[in-house]
Design a protein around this motif. Structure first.
Motif, PDB file in Angstrom:
ATOM      1  N   UNK A   1       0.828  -1.216   0.000  1.00 53.44           N
ATOM      2  CA  UNK A   1       0.000   0.000   0.000  1.00 53.44           C
ATOM      3  C   UNK A   1       0.860   1.263   0.000  1.00 53.44           C
ATOM      4  N   UNK A   2       1.989   1.244   0.727  1.00 58.70           N
ATOM      5  CA  UNK A   2       2.897   2.397   0.702  1.00 58.70           C
ATOM      6  C   UNK A   2       3.440   2.621  -0.708  1.00 58.70           C
ATOM      7  N   UNK A   3       3.837   1.536  -1.358  1.00 56.00           N
ATOM      8  CA  UNK A   3       4.326   1.645  -2.742  1.00 56.00           C
ATOM      9  C   UNK A   3       3.244   2.133  -3.688  1.00 56.00           C
ATOM     10  N   UNK A   4       2.037   1.648  -3.513  1.00 56.37           N
ATOM     11  CA  UNK A   4       0.912   2.067  -4.353  1.00 56.37           C
ATOM     12  C   UNK A   4       0.623   3.553  -4.150  1.00 56.37           C
ATOM     13  N   UNK A   5       0.633   4.009  -2.914  1.00 54.33           N
ATOM     14  CA  UNK A   5       0.391   5.437  -2.647  1.00 54.33           C
ATOM     15  C   UNK A   5       1.494   6.313  -3.248  1.00 54.33           C
ATOM     16  N   UNK A   6       2.739   5.843  -3.176  1.00 52.75           N
ATOM     17  CA  UNK A   6       3.850   6.593  -3.774  1.00 52.75           C
ATOM     18  C   UNK A   6       3.695   6.627  -5.296  1.00 52.75           C
ATOM     19  N   UNK A   7       3.295   5.520  -5.889  1.00 49.79           N
ATOM     20  CA  UNK A   7       3.101   5.479  -7.341  1.00 49.79           C
ATOM     21  C   UNK A   7       1.964   6.406  -7.766  1.00 49.79           C
TER      22      UNK A   7
ATOM     23  N   UNK B   1       3.202  10.000  -7.916  1.00 47.14           N
ATOM     24  CA  UNK B   1       4.156  10.373  -8.961  1.00 47.14           C
ATOM     25  C   UNK B   1       3.592  10.253 -10.380  1.00 47.14           C
ATOM     26  N   UNK B   2       2.647   9.390 -10.602  1.00 44.86           N
ATOM     27  CA  UNK B   2       2.105   9.204 -11.956  1.00 44.86           C
ATOM     28  C   UNK B   2       0.586   9.189 -11.893  1.00 44.86           C
ATOM     29  N   UNK B   3      -0.004   9.907 -12.812  1.00 40.08           N
ATOM     30  CA  UNK B   3      -1.465   9.988 -12.815  1.00 40.08           C
ATOM     31  C   UNK B   3      -2.046   9.018 -13.834  1.00 40.08           C
TER      32      UNK B   3
ATOM     33  N   UNK C   1      -3.403   1.140 -12.069  1.00 39.68           N
ATOM     34  CA  UNK C   1      -4.712   0.468 -12.120  1.00 39.68           C
ATOM     35  C   UNK C   1      -4.546  -1.016 -11.816  1.00 39.68           C
ATOM     36  N   UNK C   2      -3.497  -1.622 -12.352  1.00 44.49           N
ATOM     37  CA  UNK C   2      -3.231  -3.031 -12.062  1.00 44.49           C
ATOM     38  C   UNK C   2      -2.890  -3.251 -10.597  1.00 44.49           C
ATOM     39  N   UNK C   3      -2.096  -2.347 -10.034  1.00 44.75           N
ATOM     40  CA  UNK C   3      -1.749  -2.452  -8.611  1.00 44.75           C
ATOM     41  C   UNK C   3      -2.983  -2.268  -7.730  1.00 44.75           C
ATOM     42  N   UNK C   4      -3.890  -1.388  -8.156  1.00 45.12           N
ATOM     43  CA  UNK C   4      -5.148  -1.202  -7.422  1.00 45.12           C
ATOM     44  C   UNK C   4      -5.960  -2.496  -7.400  1.00 45.12           C
TER      45      UNK C   4
END
Length: 170
Positions: A75-81, A84-86, A92-95
């Motif tokens: 989740x920390x990595x997903x929030x950082x991603x 940085x990128x919209x 979307x895949x990570x979500x």
């Protein structure tokens, strides 16, 4: 001679009566022992069944204990991603993976502990700081730093929280 016979008969009756009384006492003692043994066995059987049920119910606890920190990192990595990128297809895949992980935890009986806005409960929350707040009453969780989790009715990990000290002193 008849006096001796009467005395012997009386003595024999007294011996029979005392023997009968002793045997009846022994019967009561053994009946009580049998009832207590039966009750002890019933209690043992119920306790063993309850322990077996708990072992089955909480079998996933150690697995989930090890999985939850991995989910935190994800989740920390997903929030950082996201920051940085919209609207990236990778995000979307990570979500989707995050949703699958959350669904897996729910299906396994794990549920997050909702702490924000709740009164501080030392059984469910781990306070790491206190802050003054004009809007949040004293003893209420201001924010959650790390999710807590329960497995059915048992706490797996407390939520790491910041608790309000109340309004600042003037």
């Amino acid at each position: 001679m008849s006096n001796d016979t009467t005395d012997a008969a009386t003595s024999a009756e007294q011996t029979e009566d005392s023997l009968l009384t002793q045997l009846q006492g022994d019967i009561e003692k053994f009946r009580d022992l049998a009832l207590r043994s039966q009750a002890d066995f019933d209690n043992f059987r119920k306790r063993a069944a309850r322990e077996k049920e708990d072992a089955i119910k909480y079998a996933n606890a150690s697995f989930l204990d090890r999985l939850i920190p991995i989910l935190d990192s994800f989740e920390l990595g997903l929030n950082a991603a996201r920051a940085s990128a919209a609207n990236s297809p990778i995000i979307a895949g990570m979500d989707m993976v995050a949703k699958q992980l959350a669904d897996f935890l729910t299906a396994s009986g794990a549920e997050p502990v909702n702490a924000e806005g709740q009164p501080f409960d030392p059984n469910m929350h781990e306070a790491v700081a206190q802050e003054e707040s004009a809007t949040v009453p004293e003893g209420v969780v201001i924010r959650q730093l790390r999710k807590g989790f329960k497995l059915r009715d048992r706490l797996l990990r407390p939520a790491m929280v910041v608790v309000s000290k109340g309004a600042p002193a003037k």
